[in-house]
Design a protein around this motif. Structure first.
Motif, PDB file in Angstrom:
ATOM      1  N   ARG A  53       0.959  -1.335  -0.133  1.00 21.39           N
ATOM      2  CA  ARG A  53       0.078   0.129   0.043  1.00 21.39           C
ATOM      3  C   ARG A  53       1.039   1.215  -0.184  1.00 21.39           C
ATOM      4  O   ARG A  53       1.814   1.247   0.654  1.00 21.39           O
ATOM      5  N   ASP A  54       0.679   2.231  -0.756  1.00 20.95           N
ATOM      6  CA  ASP A  54       1.277   3.335  -0.864  1.00 20.95           C
ATOM      7  C   ASP A  54       1.652   4.055   0.492  1.00 20.95           C
ATOM      8  O   ASP A  54       2.949   4.455   0.426  1.00 20.95           O
ATOM      9  N   ASP A  55       0.846   4.138   1.387  1.00 22.12           N
ATOM     10  CA  ASP A  55       1.078   4.823   2.776  1.00 22.12           C
ATOM     11  C   ASP A  55       1.998   4.102   3.253  1.00 22.12           C
ATOM     12  O   ASP A  55       2.816   4.620   4.400  1.00 22.12           O
TER      13      ASP A  55
HETATM   14 ZN    ZN Z   1      -3.088   4.923   0.560  1.00 23.41          ZN
END
Ligand code: ZN
Ligand code: PRT
Length: 287
Positions: A53-55
């Motif tokens: 996930r990008d986060d």
């Molecule tokens: Zn995200």
């Protein structure tokens, strides 16, 4: 696991996924995509790919689980991790903006004083408001920020915008740009020498792929008496190649032109008497 590999973290599924995997593919790196996998090892380059996930990407890079990663500048600015920005990548372009309902009589940033602003980027927004000496209430929400004003949760929003259509369909108007963003390549500080060497190799290819995309190969025929003026329009990498045609008084010119001024250059060339203009895409360009 091979310690001599460079480990890269990419977004598994979302707005940056396709462009991130395409970038590696344009660099000639062959691997299986992350649709059903969390990890993949490239077949022809010392690269191991994690799909996340990008986060989570900045933290994985900070912790050294991955050596490098591709993430939106907005995520990094919000999380403020100890990682280095290697270079911008030119895709995932968007901006973090403050928007208000159309009926809000907005004249200046001071109109946000005392208002409730919904956002998923509380840290960036807090700094932005402080820089502008505006005190407002920040409501942190994790998704669907754009509906917050219509359900009475907030007076304004601070969200990512690309085309602006989400704001428009929710009756919101963009009033302040907080930051510009795009995908960036990040790295953990002080990479070991073998990993740094692989990163340098990858960056060399990224540059070649980018240069190829922003340039075109051009071939044309020109009357010899116009050659010097035509050559001035075509700087090429060093200078254009000029070869005589079988027909006397004419030459064939080969060169590289920037895609941005492509049409203007072609029009100028035609006006100078150029004929048979061919324009081709370039696969890789090493200057
Ligand atoms: Zn995200
Ligand atoms: O599942 P995961 O956590 O990995 O993904 P995500 O859902 O958190 O992120 P994702 O895939 O939506 O976005 C990843 C990154 O893409 C962001 O961090 C930005 O750097 C970049 N990016 C570029 C965008 C947009 N453009 C964008 N338009 N991220 C989100 N949006 C959203 C925005 O939040 C709003 O809901 O798109 C809507 C607005 O789009 P327009 O075109 O209507 O203005």
């Amino acid at each position: 696991m091979n310690n001599q590999n460079l480990k890269i973290a990419l977004q598994k599924s979302g707005r940056l996924s396709e462009s991130s995997t395409n970038l590696l593919k344009k660099c000639g790196v062959k691997f299986d995509n992350g649709t059903s996998k969390l990890r993949s090892v490239a077949r022809n380059f010392p690269l191991e790919i994690f799909f996340l996930r990008d986060d989570d990407i900045p933290q994985y890079v900070e912790d050294g689980v991955a050596d490098i990663g591709i993430v939106g500048r907005n995520i990094l600015a919000e999380e403020n991790r100890r990682v280095e920005t290697v270079r911008p990548l030119g895709f995932g372009v968007c901006r973090l903006a403050v928007a208000v309902p159309k009926a809000f009589e907005y004249e200046s940033i001071k109109d946000l004083s005392g208002k409730r602003i919904a956002t998923s980027y509380p840290n960036i927004l807090k700094d932005f408001l402080a820089e502008n000496t505006v005190e407002a209430e920040i409501h942190t929400i994790s998704g669907s920020v754009e509906i917050a004003p219509s359900i009475g949760l907030a007076d304004a929003v601070c969200d990512l915008v690309s085309s602006g259509s989400t704001l428009f369909t929710n009756g919101l108007r963009e009033v302040e740009t907080v930051m510009s963003s795009e995908a960036i390549l990040i790295a953990r500080p002080a990479l070991d020498a073998p990993q740094q060497a692989i990163l340098d190799k990858l960056l060399f290819r990224v540059k070649a792929a980018e240069a190829a995309e922003s340039n075109k190969y051009i071939l044309l025929n020109a009357p010899d008496e116009e050659l010097s003026e035509i050559i001035e329009l075509l700087p090429g990498i060093k200078s254009p190649t000029v070869m005589p045609l079988a027909q006397t008084g004419w030459s064939s010119i080969h060169s590289v032109i920037a895609e941005t001024d492509f049409w203007e250059t072609v029009e100028n060339l035609k006006n100078k008497g150029a004929e048979g203009i061919l324009v081709l895409s370039i696969d890789q360009m090493i200057k």
